[in-house]
Design a protein around this motif. Structure first.
Motif, PDB file in Angstrom:
ATOM      1  N   ASN A   1       0.616  -1.277   0.203  1.00  0.00           N
ATOM      2  CA  ASN A   1       0.008  -0.094  -0.223  1.00  0.00           C
ATOM      3  C   ASN A   1       0.820   1.339  -0.115  1.00  0.00           C
ATOM      4  OD1 ASN A   1      -2.372  -1.328  -0.111  1.00  0.00           O
ATOM      5  ND2 ASN A   1      -2.622  -1.411   2.112  1.00  0.00           N
ATOM      6  N   GLU A   2       1.912   1.374   0.766  1.00  0.00           N
ATOM      7  CA  GLU A   2       2.674   2.207   0.700  1.00  0.00           C
ATOM      8  C   GLU A   2       3.483   2.600  -0.573  1.00  0.00           C
ATOM      9  OE1 GLU A   2       5.614   1.441   4.088  1.00  0.00           O
ATOM     10  OE2 GLU A   2       3.985   1.781   5.568  1.00  0.00           O
ATOM     11  N   LEU A   3       4.005   1.415  -1.208  1.00  0.00           N
ATOM     12  CA  LEU A   3       4.228   1.538  -2.666  1.00  0.00           C
ATOM     13  C   LEU A   3       3.244   2.123  -3.703  1.00  0.00           C
ATOM     14  CD1 LEU A   3       6.556  -1.516  -3.374  1.00  0.00           C
ATOM     15  CD2 LEU A   3       7.368   0.706  -3.340  1.00  0.00           C
ATOM     16  N   LEU A   4       2.188   1.762  -3.429  1.00  0.00           N
ATOM     17  CA  LEU A   4       0.992   2.266  -4.197  1.00  0.00           C
ATOM     18  C   LEU A   4       0.829   3.722  -4.003  1.00  0.00           C
ATOM     19  CD1 LEU A   4      -1.769  -0.545  -4.045  1.00  0.00           C
ATOM     20  CD2 LEU A   4      -0.547   0.255  -6.156  1.00  0.00           C
ATOM     21  N   ILE A   5       0.954   4.134  -2.906  1.00  0.00           N
ATOM     22  CA  ILE A   5       0.789   5.618  -2.761  1.00  0.00           C
ATOM     23  C   ILE A   5       1.931   6.327  -3.300  1.00  0.00           C
ATOM     24  CG2 ILE A   5       0.644   7.129  -0.958  1.00  0.00           C
ATOM     25  CD1 ILE A   5      -0.787   5.243   1.104  1.00  0.00           C
ATOM     26  N   MET A   6       2.985   6.002  -3.176  1.00  0.00           N
ATOM     27  CA  MET A   6       4.182   6.557  -3.623  1.00  0.00           C
ATOM     28  C   MET A   6       4.078   6.883  -5.138  1.00  0.00           C
ATOM     29  SD  MET A   6       7.609   5.607  -1.222  1.00  0.00           S
ATOM     30  CE  MET A   6       7.585   4.098  -2.226  1.00  0.00           C
ATOM     31  N   ALA A   7       3.884   5.406  -5.732  1.00  0.00           N
ATOM     32  CA  ALA A   7       3.637   5.266  -7.261  1.00  0.00           C
ATOM     33  C   ALA A   7       2.586   6.136  -7.820  1.00  0.00           C
ATOM     34  CB  ALA A   7       3.334   3.828  -7.572  1.00  0.00           C
ATOM     35  N   LYS A   8       1.586   6.529  -7.111  1.00  0.00           N
ATOM     36  CA  LYS A   8       0.463   7.430  -7.589  1.00  0.00           C
ATOM     37  C   LYS A   8       1.111   8.975  -7.504  1.00  0.00           C
ATOM     38  CE  LYS A   8      -3.636   4.675  -6.267  1.00  0.00           C
ATOM     39  NZ  LYS A   8      -4.636   4.768  -5.481  1.00  0.00           N
ATOM     40  N   GLY A   9       1.875   9.241  -6.611  1.00  0.00           N
ATOM     41  CA  GLY A   9       2.375  10.519  -6.794  1.00  0.00           C
ATOM     42  C   GLY A   9       3.729  10.843  -7.440  1.00  0.00           C
ATOM     43  N   ASN A  10       4.364   9.477  -7.953  1.00  0.00           N
ATOM     44  CA  ASN A  10       5.405   9.413  -8.526  1.00  0.00           C
ATOM     45  C   ASN A  10       5.864   8.466  -9.563  1.00  0.00           C
ATOM     46  OD1 ASN A  10       8.290   9.872  -9.518  1.00  0.00           O
ATOM     47  ND2 ASN A  10       9.026   9.989  -7.314  1.00  0.00           N
ATOM     48  N   SER A  11       5.551   8.689 -10.946  1.00  0.00           N
ATOM     49  CA  SER A  11       5.532   7.720 -11.933  1.00  0.00           C
ATOM     50  C   SER A  11       7.066   7.291 -12.109  1.00  0.00           C
ATOM     51  CB  SER A  11       5.068   8.465 -13.198  1.00  0.00           C
ATOM     52  OG  SER A  11       5.915   9.321 -13.652  1.00  0.00           O
ATOM     53  N   THR A  12       8.083   7.894 -11.509  1.00  0.00           N
ATOM     54  CA  THR A  12       9.531   7.399 -11.672  1.00  0.00           C
ATOM     55  C   THR A  12       9.525   6.037 -10.848  1.00  0.00           C
ATOM     56  OG1 THR A  12      10.256   9.682 -11.664  1.00  0.00           O
ATOM     57  CG2 THR A  12      11.814   7.963 -11.200  1.00  0.00           C
ATOM     58  N   VAL A  13       8.885   5.986  -9.723  1.00  0.00           N
ATOM     59  CA  VAL A  13       8.858   4.840  -8.918  1.00  0.00           C
ATOM     60  C   VAL A  13       8.069   3.606  -9.640  1.00  0.00           C
ATOM     61  CG1 VAL A  13       7.822   3.743  -6.994  1.00  0.00           C
ATOM     62  CG2 VAL A  13       8.563   6.056  -6.671  1.00  0.00           C
ATOM     63  N   MET A  14       7.105   3.711 -10.525  1.00  0.00           N
ATOM     64  CA  MET A  14       6.610   2.504 -11.153  1.00  0.00           C
ATOM     65  C   MET A  14       7.689   2.256 -12.239  1.00  0.00           C
ATOM     66  SD  MET A  14       3.673   1.764 -10.091  1.00  0.00           S
ATOM     67  CE  MET A  14       3.060   0.654 -11.662  1.00  0.00           C
ATOM     68  N   LYS A  15       8.262   3.069 -12.688  1.00  0.00           N
ATOM     69  CA  LYS A  15       9.376   2.704 -13.728  1.00  0.00           C
ATOM     70  C   LYS A  15      10.609   2.039 -13.104  1.00  0.00           C
ATOM     71  CE  LYS A  15       8.171   6.620 -16.834  1.00  0.00           C
ATOM     72  NZ  LYS A  15       8.391   7.694 -17.424  1.00  0.00           N
ATOM     73  N   SER A  16      10.780   2.160 -11.934  1.00  0.00           N
ATOM     74  CA  SER A  16      11.885   1.565 -11.275  1.00  0.00           C
ATOM     75  C   SER A  16      11.625   0.086 -10.566  1.00  0.00           C
ATOM     76  CB  SER A  16      12.461   2.512 -10.084  1.00  0.00           C
ATOM     77  OG  SER A  16      11.410   2.495  -8.939  1.00  0.00           O
ATOM     78  N   LEU A  17      10.434  -0.282 -10.522  1.00  0.00           N
ATOM     79  CA  LEU A  17       9.704  -1.465 -10.164  1.00  0.00           C
ATOM     80  C   LEU A  17      10.531  -2.495 -10.848  1.00  0.00           C
ATOM     81  CD1 LEU A  17       6.276  -0.836  -9.063  1.00  0.00           C
ATOM     82  CD2 LEU A  17       8.088  -1.008  -7.474  1.00  0.00           C
ATOM     83  N   ARG A  18      10.955  -3.850 -10.373  1.00  0.00           N
ATOM     84  CA  ARG A  18      11.009  -4.989 -11.123  1.00  0.00           C
ATOM     85  C   ARG A  18       9.590  -5.609 -11.751  1.00  0.00           C
ATOM     86  NH1 ARG A  18      13.753  -8.124  -6.657  1.00  0.00           N
ATOM     87  NH2 ARG A  18      13.086  -6.413  -5.160  1.00  0.00           N
ATOM     88  N   PRO A  19       9.878  -6.415 -12.684  1.00  0.00           N
ATOM     89  CA  PRO A  19       8.505  -7.033 -13.308  1.00  0.00           C
ATOM     90  C   PRO A  19       7.785  -7.698 -12.223  1.00  0.00           C
ATOM     91  CG  PRO A  19      10.510  -7.400 -14.801  1.00  0.00           C
ATOM     92  CD  PRO A  19      10.948  -6.731 -13.314  1.00  0.00           C
ATOM     93  N   ARG A  20       8.522  -8.517 -11.284  1.00  0.00           N
ATOM     94  CA  ARG A  20       7.539  -9.262 -10.295  1.00  0.00           C
ATOM     95  C   ARG A  20       6.868  -8.193  -9.085  1.00  0.00           C
ATOM     96  NH1 ARG A  20      10.915 -13.524  -6.914  1.00  0.00           N
ATOM     97  NH2 ARG A  20      10.710 -14.441  -9.044  1.00  0.00           N
ATOM     98  N   GLU A  21       7.420  -6.995  -8.911  1.00  0.00           N
ATOM     99  CA  GLU A  21       6.727  -6.176  -8.223  1.00  0.00           C
ATOM    100  C   GLU A  21       5.781  -5.393  -8.902  1.00  0.00           C
ATOM    101  OE1 GLU A  21      10.406  -4.027  -7.384  1.00  0.00           O
ATOM    102  OE2 GLU A  21      10.513  -4.572  -5.398  1.00  0.00           O
ATOM    103  N   ALA A  22       5.884  -5.132  -9.977  1.00  0.00           N
ATOM    104  CA  ALA A  22       4.562  -4.431 -10.861  1.00  0.00           C
ATOM    105  C   ALA A  22       3.685  -5.267 -11.092  1.00  0.00           C
ATOM    106  CB  ALA A  22       5.422  -4.007 -12.197  1.00  0.00           C
TER     107      ALA A  22
END
Length: 76
Positions: free
Chosen positions: A29-50
């Motif tokens: 949930n914390e990752l989701l919150i960060m990802a919604k505020g910062n698309s850079t986080v989404m780009k840095s996730l490994r495929p399994r995490e995404a």
């Protein structure tokens, strides 16, 4: 899906297992919150995490989906 992934770390359904599930959900949930505020986080996730995050979003979008998965798991 998180439930099953947690079994890789801890097998039996006991307090330790459910504490792990809760911890993973909280971190997700914390990752989701960060990802919604910062698309850079989404780009840095490994495929399994995404993939795990996408699965969580699908389960939240359709609560019946989560129930069906759980009921199939509990009643094979």
């Amino acid at each position: 899906m998180l439930h099953e992934i947690c079994h890789y770390d801890h097998g039996p359904h006991d307090e330790t297992f459910y504490d792990l599930v809760d911890q993973v959900k909280k971190e997700g949930n914390e990752l989701l919150i960060m990802a919604k505020g910062n698309s850079t986080v989404m780009k840095s996730l490994r495929p399994r995490e995404a993939a795990a995050m996408a699965a969580e979003r699908r389960l939240r979008a359709d609560p019946w989906c989560a129930w069906l998965i759980w009921s199939d798991y509990c009643n094979p």
